[in-house]
Design a protein around this motif. Structure first.
Motif, PDB file in Angstrom:
ATOM      1  N   UNK A   1      16.700  10.272   6.227  1.00 18.41           N
ATOM      2  CA  UNK A   1      15.709  11.066   5.498  1.00 18.41           C
ATOM      3  C   UNK A   1      15.974  12.551   5.683  1.00 18.41           C
TER       4      UNK A   1
ATOM      5  N   UNK B   1      19.163  13.591   3.831  1.00 21.81           N
ATOM      6  CA  UNK B   1      19.004  13.706   2.396  1.00 21.81           C
ATOM      7  C   UNK B   1      18.323  15.025   2.033  1.00 21.81           C
TER       8      UNK B   1
ATOM      9  N   UNK C   1      18.761  20.108  -0.528  1.00 19.34           N
ATOM     10  CA  UNK C   1      18.414  21.512  -0.649  1.00 19.34           C
ATOM     11  C   UNK C   1      19.664  22.337  -0.880  1.00 19.34           C
TER      12      UNK C   1
ATOM     13  N   UNK D   1      -3.009   1.954   6.979  1.00 21.11           N
ATOM     14  CA  UNK D   1      -2.404   2.619   5.829  1.00 21.11           C
ATOM     15  C   UNK D   1      -1.956   1.640   4.751  1.00 21.11           C
TER      16      UNK D   1
ATOM     17  N   UNK E   1       6.959   3.240 -10.030  1.00 19.00           N
ATOM     18  CA  UNK E   1       5.853   2.511  -9.434  1.00 19.00           C
ATOM     19  C   UNK E   1       4.944   1.869 -10.451  1.00 19.00           C
TER      20      UNK E   1
ATOM     21  N   UNK F   1      18.822  11.725  -8.034  1.00 23.77           N
ATOM     22  CA  UNK F   1      17.902  12.812  -7.722  1.00 23.77           C
ATOM     23  C   UNK F   1      18.386  14.131  -8.325  1.00 23.77           C
TER      24      UNK F   1
ATOM     25  N   UNK G   1      10.547  16.343  -4.041  1.00 23.82           N
ATOM     26  CA  UNK G   1      11.972  16.522  -3.778  1.00 23.82           C
ATOM     27  C   UNK G   1      12.194  17.981  -3.378  1.00 23.82           C
ATOM     28  N   UNK G   2      13.069  18.259  -2.433  1.00 21.84           N
ATOM     29  CA  UNK G   2      13.288  19.654  -2.015  1.00 21.84           C
ATOM     30  C   UNK G   2      13.754  20.548  -3.162  1.00 21.84           C
ATOM     31  N   UNK G   3      14.335  19.947  -4.193  1.00 21.87           N
ATOM     32  CA  UNK G   3      14.820  20.756  -5.304  1.00 21.87           C
ATOM     33  C   UNK G   3      13.813  20.868  -6.432  1.00 21.87           C
TER      34      UNK G   3
ATOM     35  N   UNK H   1       7.973  21.538  -4.601  1.00 25.04           N
ATOM     36  CA  UNK H   1       8.276  22.137  -3.311  1.00 25.04           C
ATOM     37  C   UNK H   1       8.362  23.659  -3.353  1.00 25.04           C
ATOM     38  N   UNK H   2       9.272  24.193  -4.211  1.00 24.94           N
ATOM     39  CA  UNK H   2       9.602  25.609  -4.097  1.00 24.94           C
ATOM     40  C   UNK H   2       8.386  26.514  -4.230  1.00 24.94           C
TER      41      UNK H   2
ATOM     42  N   UNK I   1       4.803  18.497   7.670  1.00 24.81           N
ATOM     43  CA  UNK I   1       5.177  18.750   6.290  1.00 24.81           C
ATOM     44  C   UNK I   1       6.256  17.746   5.945  1.00 24.81           C
ATOM     45  N   UNK I   2       5.986  16.934   4.941  1.00 28.60           N
ATOM     46  CA  UNK I   2       6.874  15.799   4.698  1.00 28.60           C
ATOM     47  C   UNK I   2       7.374  15.795   3.255  1.00 28.60           C
ATOM     48  N   UNK I   3       8.607  15.343   3.081  1.00 29.43           N
ATOM     49  CA  UNK I   3       9.132  15.138   1.735  1.00 29.43           C
ATOM     50  C   UNK I   3       8.995  13.668   1.371  1.00 29.43           C
TER      51      UNK I   3
ATOM     52  N   UNK J   1      10.064  12.460  -1.589  1.00 29.98           N
ATOM     53  CA  UNK J   1      11.196  12.059  -2.427  1.00 29.98           C
ATOM     54  C   UNK J   1      10.972  12.322  -3.901  1.00 29.98           C
TER      55      UNK J   1
ATOM     56  N   UNK K   1       6.133  10.922  -8.038  1.00 29.36           N
ATOM     57  CA  UNK K   1       5.456   9.621  -8.048  1.00 29.36           C
ATOM     58  C   UNK K   1       5.122   9.185  -6.633  1.00 29.36           C
ATOM     59  N   UNK K   2       6.110   9.367  -5.763  1.00 28.48           N
ATOM     60  CA  UNK K   2       5.888   8.929  -4.390  1.00 28.48           C
ATOM     61  C   UNK K   2       4.781   9.747  -3.732  1.00 28.48           C
TER      62      UNK K   2
ATOM     63  N   UNK L   1       1.415   8.318  -4.869  1.00 30.00           N
ATOM     64  CA  UNK L   1       1.115   7.044  -4.211  1.00 30.00           C
ATOM     65  C   UNK L   1       0.807   7.262  -2.737  1.00 30.00           C
TER      66      UNK L   1
ATOM     67  N   UNK M   1      -1.192   7.760   3.254  1.00 31.02           N
ATOM     68  CA  UNK M   1      -0.043   8.065   4.110  1.00 31.02           C
ATOM     69  C   UNK M   1      -0.024   9.530   4.471  1.00 31.02           C
TER      70      UNK M   1
END
Ligand code: ATP
Ligand code: ATP
Ligand code: MG
Ligand code: MG
Lengths: 291, 437, 271, 282, 271
Positions: free
Chosen positions: A244, A247, A252, B50, B401, D45, D121-123, D128-129, D153-155, D157, D160-161, D164, D170
């Motif tokens: 993770x 990726x 980035x 969760x 999804x 991606x 997504x980071x891009x 994100x940006x 702080x989480x990505x 992906x 959509x993700x 959800x 989560x």
């Protein structure tokens, strides 16, 4: 042989020569055909793949070094940060290894039961052998990514979906390898135990496991090594751990290539480390078997 | 034996069993402790909270059923009908499902005596057995209803949005639109989309009946409409599976072809230089250690997305793996055969061909075919990263999804594909190894 | 106490044991002889419930054995020990553990898994080994022992079961004459001292004559002789072994020296 | 120079094959206009498309603003932006929307302190940006480092993700994109939320908006710099006139209702490039 | 025609062959005897150029063999066939292919890579097999043959080379007496009928006496005897084998029956 009359012998040899020549012709034909089919498959397969790829093979060949060069040059520029980054990503590495270890353990236990239940001579319910075999075939056929992605949807991200996915596949794969070993077990001890009134689990525990343990452990180690890679890859599609992080860093792009390099070093080091350790240990285990 | 001796033996045996118990308990308890650690490290207690069972239900039901949307746009008053709400599944102008009746008042029969009526002026009536008649009025951004304050848990309502979930279907009302989702079992439009003349025709009619489309024969037309079905895209799926197998095949075979000569360089008995041998071994370790995943990413820059990139990634990793396996096999070859061939004055290449190759061919083939099957699985995963094959289709379908029926379809295909490759490679292996070289 | 009634075993269309009737009233030492394939092993395996009978019944002290299933069957097996030609020990485990396997029926799987045998059992195992003269071997792995020693371990395991009946399927066929004698003497002693019933398949006539109170001869699955060793004349033996007039007792002999009492018998038999 | 084929890259967000389908009409037009075979690629991606453009294996793509910036920063000469999508109301922008579950009690960024915050997504520009720059401006003390203002702080992906994940609990809050037009309860007129609502994945009654970004410029349609000029001109004309020529196709290509495309230059994205540069920190 | 001059082979500080001199004037059948480790194999391997001599020379028809390299050396090997104790065939290939390996030196590398041999060679291979009485085995895999048959395939491979010399390194050591005799007779016939020189390492004295025209005895790398079988008395044999007075000829014997002419010799030898 010397006594056989000459003409008779000659006739006899002619026959053998003729039939052997026919066999040689046939073999050449089949061999040639096999070779031809193989070459045709390779060449046309390559062409199809080349054609359906965005970039062509020959155009791209000289660019192979571009991406690593970008990554490495940035990592080199920021080499002072590398140790800190390696420390930063170490927990992710631990998670990846944990996923691999737990799923290997669970998979090995599952595979153990599947193989015992699916091996002739050992099965508790001989009539259900085909059932258990099909179950392990299917478990083996499902790529980890399929289960992982579906489970991520239900359970949310993190290590658990990856763990379950890898464990399922591992159970199937190990069940097959274990079965191959246990098919060759010597049933004498099992019979001996049965005659004392031992239950099925006691027979397996005392009669079968001691015999097959070295091979089982060796296969399980090999699987652990494979599972480390699998868990890194699953991280790449969203299931936690080092994959993770890798990726995100790679996606980035410039600016985080130093992180990518650090993660890469961790991953590479881990894979090589476990590869070497397990192959050494496996050799030891199976060598003792030879005698 | 004297009593003293016997006692000593007993004591020894007790010690032995104490030791065995220690090991017997030790290993399981180490594993148990590890599992406990994992239990908390992976936050399994939290996971239970969760885990979203609704999602699981959505997934499970969607994977074997489909829904048809009947949507009223509350601004224009137009009602549209679409399978899965997709443009490609939209009923052509003037057509609609047979569970919808009426013109002024549109009556939608969800089954199980649940009736939804779209009334003029953006009003809606919903009849649910055992519950009051629900009346709703959409105006601007608000929805006013006659719903009581305490609602059953299958109704969620605010003044902006009302959602009703029944076993027969789902109804949502907002200011902007009123939608009914009617669920049916099966994979709708799997054979033909709505615009195909063959939609709704039985197999017998297509095979033996009158010509349906004047321009085409029934069978060719039906096959082509099915093959080009825009909902299920059978053609693209077939291509994707082909691409995946192609990646595995090219990667495995290419790796074997490259690894064979390199294996000689890395084998103790055949390497001309120790330095070269060490270098080749390190190269193998490197290729394997970097892993297909990273090769995929690296190669994607040079070759772009597509099956070739995936094949090359497999090829590079497996060259390392095969190299190692082959060189180990080479180190175990029987010297006698080589000497036998050498004693006839055979040239070096001939010595390898007849003294070495026949010995390692069984090992080689066994490994190659084992990897062919396992690489089919890898190719699925690599495809999801480089963009090619069934793996990409699967991951993307999962990512949206909602297309769970497609996900189910792809999963079935993937499992079938891998099992087929497993069977095929096993068959080929038996065939080739069993044969004389 | 043991009654075998019309016991039959078929493998496909091959009848391995054909309507065998045996009645044993009191614990005795019985030898079953017959040539290879006569059905001796199959008969014993059915008595131990290692395989199911196709027809007929086995009754022990009024209890029908053939119908037993599950734990009742295992219970019976624990009361009816079996010794095999190939010893059937767990080769990688130590001798004491192998002997303790005789108590498996009384132990749970859990206890087995963690080697939780009570101390008294361990002591008894070693006493039994001592009785058979191999207590020194207790900590060794079974596979490290000689054939004769391994067979004595197998007997120890059988004794550990404290069985009513001991079945022995050609217990000396893989042993050299020296070891064969030790093993047969051990079985005889067990029979005499403990009063256990012993049924042994034997390949060789003279062994049966020497050690057994009663000899049963089998041929092609059927019981063709049942009597005392004295009744077992050369003619009868020829019948059992299906041999012609050239049959010589010596061809089946493995003895190296003779016991006192058997000499008497032999003279009678040859007479 | 000549080209032998024309390769269009398609960005994520929808089913790969759905996207391929939507673009098939464009591919057909392209083949007709250029006289060479046109191929469509839908990498997994954003980065896949970026790498393709950088490596010269993809000729045209419709990027997000941030992805364009990423490409530009890695190689300023790789691509040039040519066209931008126009919304139904004539605007050329959209918003990043921060949201959370209503039952979590979170109503604004203030409540997010010590909570888990999810990006796509980071891009992604909106995923994100932009939020990573604008959220810290909301008040002092907010940073994008895990364990500082936010617990993590989480990505996730992708958009959509994120949706959800928030819906599942989560993560406590997340960002995704929407056009900002229409109503919250519908999930706005278009955007990731709307798609999730249509799919029955989320019930907007359960959701609450906690933050909204300034207008983000739509991403550009870019062409590879190295393409011959006549090819570039042909493609610009083709895409520019797509809405007029075939509105149905334009709908598919633009992934929603649109008024078509209008020309754009790099200048439009200088602020985004700068933003991305600032996140990199060099 | 073959001259071995002060030939020496050292492995580290161990001298396996120590300044051996042998002169052979005309094609004859020579047996080399000596106990294990005497240096017999090493000597033959040097003649076949499978290993290099440390010192000394081998000259065949005026040509120095020891100095040969590359293709000249392979050429020599093709004229000097070798037969091994373990046959050294390619077990997975069929018999004829194994025999055809004898022609490898004459054929282009490319053609042989694909197993392409001229038909005439194949026919000749089968004729040779027929001469050795195993033509029926032609299509089988070598591994499917018995030891004696495999050794005859190895001889056929040697004959296929059409060699001037055939070296045989304990050709019968892994064979049972029956097969050993067949193989030795085949070698003898080849010598007599084709006039090829045969040098065979032999473990057993009587075989050497029976089949050879000349016997060379080696001990610790040195040649300690060189003469006719008649000269090979029991005393000489004791010397070669370094055995004491208890040395018995029979200990090394593998014969089952005797050839006519050897009987005469044996009588002399024992005299
Ligand atoms: N599992 C089996 N399946 C088929 N046939 C069997 C099986 N077990 C035994 N038989 C057959 O039953 C017959 C009796 O076999 P059994 O082993 O009882 O003979 P035996 O008297 O013990 O001979 P031996 O002295 O060789 O042990 C033999 O013909 C044998 O081939
Ligand atoms: N490759 C080698 N490396 C080191 N020492 C060797 C090698 N080959 C042979 N020797 C030694 O040279 C000596 C002669 O060996 P050689 O094999 O020639 O004996 P031999 O007479 O053929 O014996 P045998 O009857 O066992 O085949 C032996 O002491 C052996 O240990
Ligand atoms: Mg038997
Ligand atoms: Mg030798």
């Amino acid at each position: 042989m010397a006594d056989i009359s000459l003409s008779g012998a000659q006739h006899h040899v002619d026959g053998i020569q003729a039939s052997y020549m026919a066999q040689v012709q046939r073999r050449r034909l089949y061999g040639g055909l096999t070779l031809l089919i193989f070459v045709v498959l390779m060449v046309s397969g390559f062409n199809v793949a080349d054609d359906r790829n965005a970039g062509g093979f020959w155009d791209g060949l000289h660019q192979i070094g571009d991406y690593p060069a970008d990554v490495l040059s940035e990592a080199w520029d920021k080499r002072a940060d590398l140790p800190a980054l390696i420390v930063k990503y170490f927990p992710a590495l631990v998670e990846t290894i944990n996923i691999a270890a737990v799923s290997t353990l669970i998979g090995a236990i599952g595979g153990l039961f599947l193989s015992l239940l699916g091996t002739r001579g050992l099965a508790k319910w001989p009539r259900l052998i085909p059932l258990f075999r099909r179950i392990s075939d299917i478990m083996r056929a499902v790529p980890e990514i399929v289960i992982a992605l579906v489970l991520i949807f239900v359970l949310g991200g993190g290590p658990v979906p990856a763990m379950i996915a890898i464990a399922i596949h591992t159970a199937g794969a190990l069940a097959k390898m274990f079965s191959e070993v246990s098919e060759n077990t010597d049933l004498k001890a099992v019979d001996g135990l049965a005659s004392t009134g031992a239950t099925w689990s006691q027979r397996m525990l005392l009669g079968v496991l001691p015999q097959v343990a070295p091979n089982y452990v060796s296969y399980t180690l090999l699987r652990f090594e494979i599972n480390i890679r699998a868990s890194a890859i699953l991280g790449f599609v969203g299931a936690g751990g080092l994959g993770y992080e890798l990726r995100n860093a790679m996606a980035w792009g410039p600016g985080r290539f130093d992180e990518a390099a650090a993660i890469f070093i961790l991953l590479f080091g881990t894979i090589v480390f476990f590869d070497q350790v397990s192959s050494r240990y496996r050799n030891r285990l199976t060598e003792g078997q030879g005698q | 034996m004297t009593t003293i001796d016997l006692d000593a033996t007993k004591f020894e045996a007790e010690k032995l069993f104490a030791r065995k118990r220690l090991i017997g308990f030790g290993i399981p308890s180490v594993i148990a402790v590890y599992f406990v650690y994992i239990f908390f490290a992976f936050d399994l207690p939290g996971l239970a909270g969760r885990a979203n069972m609704e999602n699981a239900v959505t997934l499970a039901s969607d994977s074997w059923s489909y829904k048809v949307h009947a949507t009223r746009d509350n601004r224009s008053g137009n009602v549209t009908y679409a399978v899965e709400g997709e443009r490609k599944g939209t009923y052509p102008e003037g057509q609609r499902p047979d569970w919808v009746r009426g013109d002024e008042v549109i009556t939608i029969d969800l089954g199980g005596d649940i009736i939804v009526r779209y009334l003029p002026d953006n009003r809606t009536e919903i009849e649910i057995p055992g519950f009051q008649l629900i009346e709703a009025q959409a105006e601007g951004r608000t929805v006013t209803t006659n719903l009581p304050d305490d609602l059953p848990d299958w109704i969620s309502a605010s003044d902006r949005r009302v959602g009703i979930t029944t076993p027969e279907g789902r109804i949502t009302l907002t200011g902007a639109r009123t939608e009914v989702f009617n669920y049916f079992p099966g994979w709708e439009l799997f054979w033909f989309t709505l615009d195909s003349p063959y939609y709704g025709q039985s197999l017998a009619t297509i095979l033996f009946g009158d010509q349906i489309d004047p321009a085409r024969g029934n069978i060719t037309g039906a096959v082509s409409d099915w093959w080009n079905n825009t909902m299920w895209r059978h053609k693209d799926v077939a291509w994707a599976i082909g691409e995946t197998i192609l990646m595995a095949f090219l990667g495995t075979m290419g790796a074997a072809l490259i690894a064979l000569p390199l294996g000689f360089l890395a084998a103790k008995r055949f390497s001309p230089l120790m330095l070269l041998r060490a270098a080749t071994r390190r190269l193998f370790d490197f290729l394997r250690g970097v892993d297909a995943l990273i090769w995929t990413v690296v190669l994607a820059r040079a070759f772009g997305p597509g099956p070739l990139t995936g094949a090359l990634a497999i090829l590079i990793t497996d060259t390392g793996t095969f190299g190692k396996i082959f060189s180990e096999a080479l180190e175990n070859v029987d010297q006698k055969q080589i000497e036998g061939v050498a004693s006839t004055g055979a040239k070096p290449l001939q010595r390898y061909r007849f003294g070495v190759i026949p010995q390692i061919v069984p090992v080689l083939l066994a490994q190659i075919f084992y990897f062919l099957e396992s690489n089919t699985r890898s190719a699925t995963i690599i495809g999801a990263i480089t963009g090619g094959g069934i793996g990409l289709m699967l991951t993307q379908a999962i990512q949206t999804q909602k297309d769970w029926e497609e996900v189910a379809y792809y999963i079935i295909l993937i499992i079938a594909m891998v099992m087929l490759m497993d069977w095929f490679s096993g068959w080929l292996r038996a065939k080739l190894i069993g044969r004389k070289t | 106490m043991l009654k075998i009634d019309k016991l039959t075993k078929r493998f496909g269309d091959k009848t391995a044991v054909d309507a065998a009737n045996i009645l044993v009233e009191k614990p005795s030492m019985i030898g079953i002889i017959g040539r290879s394939g006569a059905g001796k092993s199959t008969l014993l395996r059915m008595v131990n419930c290692l395989s199911d009978a196709s027809q007929g019944t086995i009754t022990f002290e009024g209890e029908d054995i053939t119908g037993l299933r599950g734990s009742a069957r295992r219970n019976w097996q624990s009361r009816c020990a079996m010794i095999f030609q190939q010893f059937n020990l767990v080769p990688r485990m130590d001798v004491v553990s192998n002997v303790l396997h005789g108590t498996l029926n009384k132990r749970s799987t859990f206890a087995t898994m963690f080697n939780l045998y009570p101390q008294s059992d361990i002591h008894r195992a070693i006493e039994i080994l001592d009785r058979l003269g191999i207590a020194e071997q207790a900590p060794k792995r079974a596979e490290a022992l000689s054939g004769g020693q391994q067979q004595r371990v197998a007997i120890a395991r059988a004794l550990m079961q404290d069985p009513k009946i001991i079945l022995a399927d050609e217990p000396i066929a893989s042993l050299d004459p020296m070891n064969a004698q030790v093993v047969m003497q051990a079985l005889r002693r067990i029979h005499e001292e403990d009063g256990r019933m012993v049924i042994a398949n034997l390949h060789t006539l003279d062994t049966a004559r020497r050690y057994c109170d009663r000899v049963i001869g089998m041929r092609d699955g059927r019981i063709v002789f049942d009597g005392t060793p004295e009744q077992l004349t050369v003619g009868v033996a020829r019948d059992i072994y299906g041999a012609g007039a050239d049959f010589s007792e010596a061809a089946t002999s493995t003895e190296i020296e003779t016991l006192g009492r058997s000499e008497v018998r032999e003279e009678k038999a040859y007479a | 120079q000549e080209i032998t084929e024309f390769r269009i890259g398609i960005l994520g967000g929808e089913n790969a094959q759905d996207r391929m389908n939507s673009y098939q009409c464009l591919a057909d037009y392209t083949t007709a206009a250029l006289g060479v075979e046109t191929k469509l690629f839908a990498p997994a991606d954003y980065n896949g498309v970026i790498q393709g453009l950088l490596g010269g294996t993809i000729d045209m793509a419709w990027l997000g603003a941030s992805s364009y910036a990423a490409t530009f920063l890695q190689d300023p000469d790789a691509v040039e932006p040519v066209l931008i999508k126009v919304n139904l109301d004539g605007s050329v922008g959209y918003h990043s929307i921060g949201f959370a579950r209503i039952d979590s009690g979170i109503t604004s960024l203030d409540d997010m302190e010590g909570k888990v915050f999810g990006f796509g997504d980071p891009n992604s520009t909106s995923g994100y940006l932009i939020p990573s720059i604008e959220i810290p401006q909301y008040k002092d003390g907010i940073t994008m480092e895990s364990g500082e203002y936010f617990d993590e702080v989480r990505f996730t992906g992708g958009h959509e993700q994120t949706i959800v994940a928030v819906n599942n609990g989560d993560i406590d809050g997340g960002v995704t994109w929407a056009d900002g037009q229409g109503n919250w309860e519908d999930g706005y007129n278009s955007g990731a939320l709307r798609k999730a609502v249509d799919a029955g994945l989320v019930d907007m009654n359960d959701m609450v908006q906690i933050w909204q970004s300034n207008v983000i410029p739509e991403g550009p349609v870019v062409l590879r710099q190295a393409l011959p000029d006549d090819v570039k001109a042909t493609m610009v004309a083709l895409v520019d006139g797509l809405y007029e020529a075939d509105p149905e196709c334009a709908y598919g290509v633009a992934a929603g209702e649109t008024l078509g495309f209008q020309p754009v230059t790099h200048a439009m994205y200088e602020s985004i490039v700068a933003a991305r540069q600032s996140v990199i920190g060099n």
